[in-house]
Scaffold this motif. Structure first.
Motif, PDB file in Angstrom:
ATOM      1  N   VAL A 121     -33.854 -75.097  85.323  1.00 30.31           N
ATOM      2  CA  VAL A 121     -34.672 -74.129  84.599  1.00 30.31           C
ATOM      3  C   VAL A 121     -33.760 -73.017  84.089  1.00 30.31           C
ATOM      4  O   VAL A 121     -33.063 -72.365  84.889  1.00 30.31           O
ATOM      5  CB  VAL A 121     -35.781 -73.550  85.497  1.00 30.31           C
ATOM      6  N   SER A 122     -33.763 -72.818  82.781  1.00 31.79           N
ATOM      7  CA  SER A 122     -32.951 -71.766  82.169  1.00 31.79           C
ATOM      8  C   SER A 122     -33.859 -70.597  81.825  1.00 31.79           C
ATOM      9  O   SER A 122     -34.809 -70.744  81.043  1.00 31.79           O
ATOM     10  CB  SER A 122     -32.253 -72.281  80.911  1.00 31.79           C
ATOM     11  N   VAL A 123     -33.554 -69.436  82.433  1.00 29.94           N
ATOM     12  CA  VAL A 123     -34.359 -68.232  82.223  1.00 29.94           C
ATOM     13  C   VAL A 123     -33.552 -67.256  81.365  1.00 29.94           C
ATOM     14  O   VAL A 123     -32.433 -66.868  81.728  1.00 29.94           O
ATOM     15  CB  VAL A 123     -34.729 -67.574  83.574  1.00 29.94           C
ATOM     16  N   GLN A 124     -34.099 -66.864  80.247  1.00 26.41           N
ATOM     17  CA  GLN A 124     -33.472 -65.891  79.351  1.00 26.41           C
ATOM     18  C   GLN A 124     -34.193 -64.552  79.515  1.00 26.41           C
ATOM     19  O   GLN A 124     -35.409 -64.467  79.323  1.00 26.41           O
ATOM     20  CB  GLN A 124     -33.552 -66.385  77.903  1.00 26.41           C
ATOM     21  N   PHE A 125     -33.448 -63.522  79.885  1.00 27.58           N
ATOM     22  CA  PHE A 125     -34.054 -62.226  80.178  1.00 27.58           C
ATOM     23  C   PHE A 125     -33.124 -61.112  79.688  1.00 27.58           C
ATOM     24  O   PHE A 125     -31.953 -61.344  79.368  1.00 27.58           O
ATOM     25  CB  PHE A 125     -34.306 -62.087  81.681  1.00 27.58           C
ATOM     26  N   LYS A 126     -33.656 -59.901  79.676  1.00 28.53           N
ATOM     27  CA  LYS A 126     -32.858 -58.720  79.322  1.00 28.53           C
ATOM     28  C   LYS A 126     -33.479 -57.484  79.972  1.00 28.53           C
ATOM     29  O   LYS A 126     -34.661 -57.505  80.384  1.00 28.53           O
ATOM     30  CB  LYS A 126     -32.770 -58.537  77.813  1.00 28.53           C
ATOM     31  N   VAL A 127     -32.667 -56.426  80.036  1.00 28.10           N
ATOM     32  CA  VAL A 127     -33.144 -55.147  80.560  1.00 28.10           C
ATOM     33  C   VAL A 127     -33.832 -54.393  79.431  1.00 28.10           C
ATOM     34  O   VAL A 127     -33.286 -54.263  78.325  1.00 28.10           O
ATOM     35  CB  VAL A 127     -31.973 -54.324  81.138  1.00 28.10           C
TER      36      VAL A 127
END
Length: 324
Positions: free
Chosen positions: A82-88
């Motif tokens: 599972v590839s999770v793309q996130f940012k602050v």
């Protein structure tokens, strides 16, 4: 004159008070251990020995790959990536820095929790077909949990589903057997069509051959009748004409056989006297047949003349062609 050490001290203070922040980066400044401010990209100033850089946060989109092993509803163990793309979130840098110490571990825990709750509800084939639904469920759960800590989940992707090696071999065999079955059905249907077409073609060919043979025999018979009529006009009776036609056809057959280059047919006997012998035999057979017919007719006439009618029998009507 300003002492050299004073100049050096000023330069050191300026160097300690100035710092730069890279693009898409946020810097947290603390004063005596307490949060002071958040600095954005560019040249920034802080009070030396009083303010310090507590940390730097990357504001760009990041990706975390999580490998999870779980089992499906039909008890097949699979490994999923599972590839999770996130940012602050830029407006919530404070929460992202002070409320959550290890964001990667937190995200990994939520991904494990959601995937191991969703996948056991599905069979292996459904896992492949509904992987997007699993990804949406992971994203929804992560968004609800991580938005409190200043993180925004951009997207979640199921990039790999890897069942046990024996299960993959079994799935490949099932797929291969199914395709072979389909291929056999198509081949059988094609063979049936070829057989039916061939049978129809043979039937049509035999029908046309039969029609051709019938037409040929009809024309031969018509030609024989015409030949006999022509010969009768020159004084040759029907028996001799028939014998002559048979002999002529015999020699025509020999001529057609001899005209074939690759013919292996041999006719025995093939002497010059064979044709005349056959003609004499046929004439003799026709003559004998006529003599036998005449003798039988005479014998029948004599038996009819010697017949005595009984006295009590009523008189019979005279028969045509016979005399009392």
């Amino acid at each position: 004159m300003i002492p050299i050490y004073f100049i050096i001290a000023i330069v050191v203070l300026i160097a300690l008070s100035l710092f730069t922040v890279k693009q898409q980066t946020a810097v947290i400044i603390e004063r005596f251990g307490k949060f002071q401010s958040i600095r954005q990209s560019g040249l920034q100033f802080k009070i030396p020995l009083i303010d310090r850089v507590a940390g730097r946060l990357n504001l760009r989109i990041q990706q975390l790959d999580v490998i999870i092993e779980t089992k499906t509803k039909d008890n097949v163990f699979v490994k999923m990536k599972v590839s999770v793309q996130f940012k602050v979130v830029q407006e919530r840098v404070y929460e992202a820095f002070y409320k959550l110490e290890y964001p990667h571990d937190q995200i990994t825990s939520y991904v494990f929790d959601v995937v191991r709750a969703e996948v056991p509800k599905l069979k292996l084939d459904d896992v492949f077909e509904r992987k997007d639904d699993i990804a949406i469920a992971v994203k929804r759960e992560l968004n609800d949990a991580m938005v409190t800590y200043g993180y925004d989940i951009i997207n979640t992707l199921i990039t790999d589903i890897d069942p046990d090696i024996q299960v993959k071999h079994a799935m490949n065999r099932i797929n291969a057997a199914d395709r072979e079955k389909t291929a056999a059905e198509y081949e059988g249907e094609a063979e049936r069509i070829r057989i039916v077409a061939k049978a129809r073609a043979e039937a049509e060919s035999k029908r046309l051959q039969g029609q051709g043979i019938a037409d040929q025999r009809r024309e031969i018979a018509r030609g024989l009748v015409e030949s006999v009529d022509v010969l009768n006009t020159v004084g040759i009776n029907s028996q001799e004409a028939s014998a002559l036609i048979v002999v002529t056809q015999h020699y025509d057959t020999l001529q057609s056989i001899g005209a074939e280059n690759n013919s292996n047919l041999i006719l025995l006997p093939n002497s010059p006297q064979a044709g005349s012998d056959m003609l004499n035999n046929m004439v003799a057979s026709f003559t004998a047949s006529n003599q036998v017919g005449e003798a039988m007719k005479k014998a029948s006439d004599k038996s009819n003349k010697g017949y005595q009618k009984p006295k009590n029998d009523p008189p019979a009507e005279p028969m045509s062609g016979y005399e009392d």
